[in-house]
Design an enzyme around this catalytic site. Structure first.
Site, PDB file in Angstrom:
ATOM      1  N   ASP A   9       0.852  -1.175   0.000  1.00 39.22           N
ATOM      2  CA  ASP A   9       0.000   0.000   0.000  1.00 39.22           C
ATOM      3  C   ASP A   9       0.896   1.236   0.000  1.00 39.22           C
ATOM      4  OD1 ASP A   9      -2.163   1.639   0.269  1.00 39.22           O
ATOM      5  OD2 ASP A   9      -2.654   1.073   2.327  1.00 39.22           O
ATOM      6  N   ASP A 103      -3.303   2.388  -5.835  1.00 37.34           N
ATOM      7  CA  ASP A 103      -2.058   2.405  -5.053  1.00 37.34           C
ATOM      8  C   ASP A 103      -1.897   1.190  -4.138  1.00 37.34           C
ATOM      9  OD1 ASP A 103      -4.008   3.006  -3.170  1.00 37.34           O
ATOM     10  OD2 ASP A 103      -2.682   4.300  -2.026  1.00 37.34           O
ATOM     11  N   GLU A 104      -2.579   0.117  -4.446  1.00 37.21           N
ATOM     12  CA  GLU A 104      -2.521  -1.071  -3.597  1.00 37.21           C
ATOM     13  C   GLU A 104      -2.525  -2.333  -4.433  1.00 37.21           C
ATOM     14  OE1 GLU A 104      -5.443  -1.779  -0.429  1.00 37.21           O
ATOM     15  OE2 GLU A 104      -5.835   0.361  -0.586  1.00 37.21           O
TER      16      GLU A 104
END
Length: 408
Positions: A9, A103-104
């Site tokens: 993350d 974003d993960e």
DNA sequence: TCTGGGGTCCTAGGACCC
DNA sequence: TCTGGGGTCCTAGGACCC
């Protein structure tokens, strides 16, 4: 050795990218917001968080809490490009990469991967690559399943690395509030609290039958979650059994409106955005959903099923306007949304009729221009005054628009 | 000028068919 | 001449995620 799963993350992703790009923003409280008049904080730097700014806060509240806050208008391209580069770094370490958001990601590894090195060493190498090549930090969680890996990555943010081994689960879960688990939100935790279930260990101790009676099929999953169990596999993005289900856009209007003509213009604009994106991903859909939100925040949807699959903005907007015509509303609107559902992959079959084919070629030509020069460079006549960018990208954006969280 | 935008999944109720 | 009942599809709403 059991499965090894990592959840990675990015830390304050949009804000970190902005601080990386602009040295004057480093070490300062910044908030990334959309370009629209009524926008909220999408992401804020850790400096801003320390001063009370939170995701979802409106501009005025954020400024009130933190007078020194610097607002930065979101730059979608920058984040999606960075995101793509980050995911390609992951791919150097394992082919099993499930994109969970912009974003993960979850990374799956085979046990053979760790014969000569530990999972922590691999995680450190990934973190180093991202820092060297992108210049931002991330937090990594390592565990046997996705649920625990996701929990782990949040435990030492920012720049964290947390391992939850099989033997650690019971200790970690003992006092952990149920709301810390991905999948248990406000409403579920409130309902659980009414049953005197507040921690994961209390959830684990609850009878499966009781949970099943209260929560239906979710109850089964809750029972497993309380024990730190999650059988869902890491599904590499691009290899999902099912594809995208819907494509939609919505917008909160600069001011509440009630004028029919104005509403219809927004519907046309949103339909064009939806159709363009569907075509870009070679998708067609057969269901149109119109979402409306009144000034008092009451939100509702109405849908229409189309006789044929389409990726044509005119067909979509005609359906949405027909829905609008069938409704009467008295309150002003603050949000309008158009979504194309029942989506299938376009088989690429050549249109049989010349007129259809010509139209298809025109649409693709328009897409090509817009891809190169930005959205709404070329568009329908009624939209000529609507060229402003469409606002902030959602953090839930993903390259292939697919998300899948299986119970089993 | 208080409260964004993009998704998925589950549920409940009604229509319709056999 | 009683109010059955299962299956499927569709719609609308809501919970949840980032």
């Amino acid at each position: 050795m059991a499965r090894v799963i990592m959840h990675i993350d990015m830390d304050a992703f949009f804000a970190s990218v902005e601080q990386k790009c602009n040295p004057r923003l480093r070490g300062r409280p910044i908030a990334v917001i959309g370009s629209a008049a009524r926008t909220v904080v999408t992401t804020c730097s850790y400096e801003a968080r320390a001063l009370g700014v939170k995701t979802g806060m409106n501009k005025y509240e954020a400024r009130r809490r933190c007078p020194s806050l610097i607002f930065v208008i979101a730059d979608n391209r920058k984040y999606t490009d960075t995101s793509t580069r980050i995911f390609s770094i992951f791919k150097r370490f394992t082919p099993i990469v499930e994109v969970y958001s912009v974003d993960e990601a979850f990374l799956g590894f085979t046990p053979a991967e760790f014969l000569s090195k530990s999972p922590e060493e691999t995680a450190m190498a990934i973190k180093k690559s991202i820092m060297d090549e992108i210049g931002i930090t991330c937090s990594v969680g390592i565990a046997m399943n996705k649920l625990m890996a996701k929990l782990a990555s949040a435990m030492e943010k920012p720049d964290g690395l947390t391992v939850i081994g099989e033997d650690d689960i019971e200790k970690v879960m003992r006092e952990l509030p149920v709301s810390a688990l991905c999948g248990i939100g406000k409403k579920l935790s409130a309902r659980l609290a009414l049953m005197n279930i507040r921690t994961c260990s209390e959830l684990a101790a609850s009878s499966r039958g009781l949970l099943r009676r209260h929560f239906g099929i979710i109850g089964e999953r809750l029972s497993l979650m309380g024990q730190g169990l999650d059988p869902s596999p890491v599904v590499p993005t691009g290899e999902e059994r099912t594809g995208v289900k819907s494509v939609g856009h919505s917008t909160t209007l600069p001011r509440d409106i009630i004028e029919r003509a104005l509403i219809e213009r927004y519907i046309l604009k949103l339909s064009e955005m939806v159709a363009a994106r569907a075509r870009r991903h070679a998708l067609k859909g057969a269901k149109v959903t119109l979402t409306l939100r009144y000034s008092d925040f009451t939100t509702f949807t109405r849908q229409a099923t189309l006789p044929e699959f389409t990726d044509d903005a005119r067909v979509i907007s005609f359906a949405a306007r027909s829905i609008l015509d069938s409704m009467k509303f008295t309150m002003a609107l603050r949000l309008i949304g158009v979504s194309l559902g029942k989506v299938i992959k376009d088989d690429g079959q050549v249109e049989l009729f010349l007129a259809e084919r010509k139209r298809g070629e025109l649409l693709h030509a328009m897409d090509a221009v817009n891809d190169r020069f930005g959205s709404f460079t070329l568009t329908w006549g009624a939209l000529v005054d609507e060229r402003e960018p469409s606002g902030v990208i959602s953090p839930a954006w993903r390259p292939l628009g697919v998300k899948r969280v299986d119970v089993k």
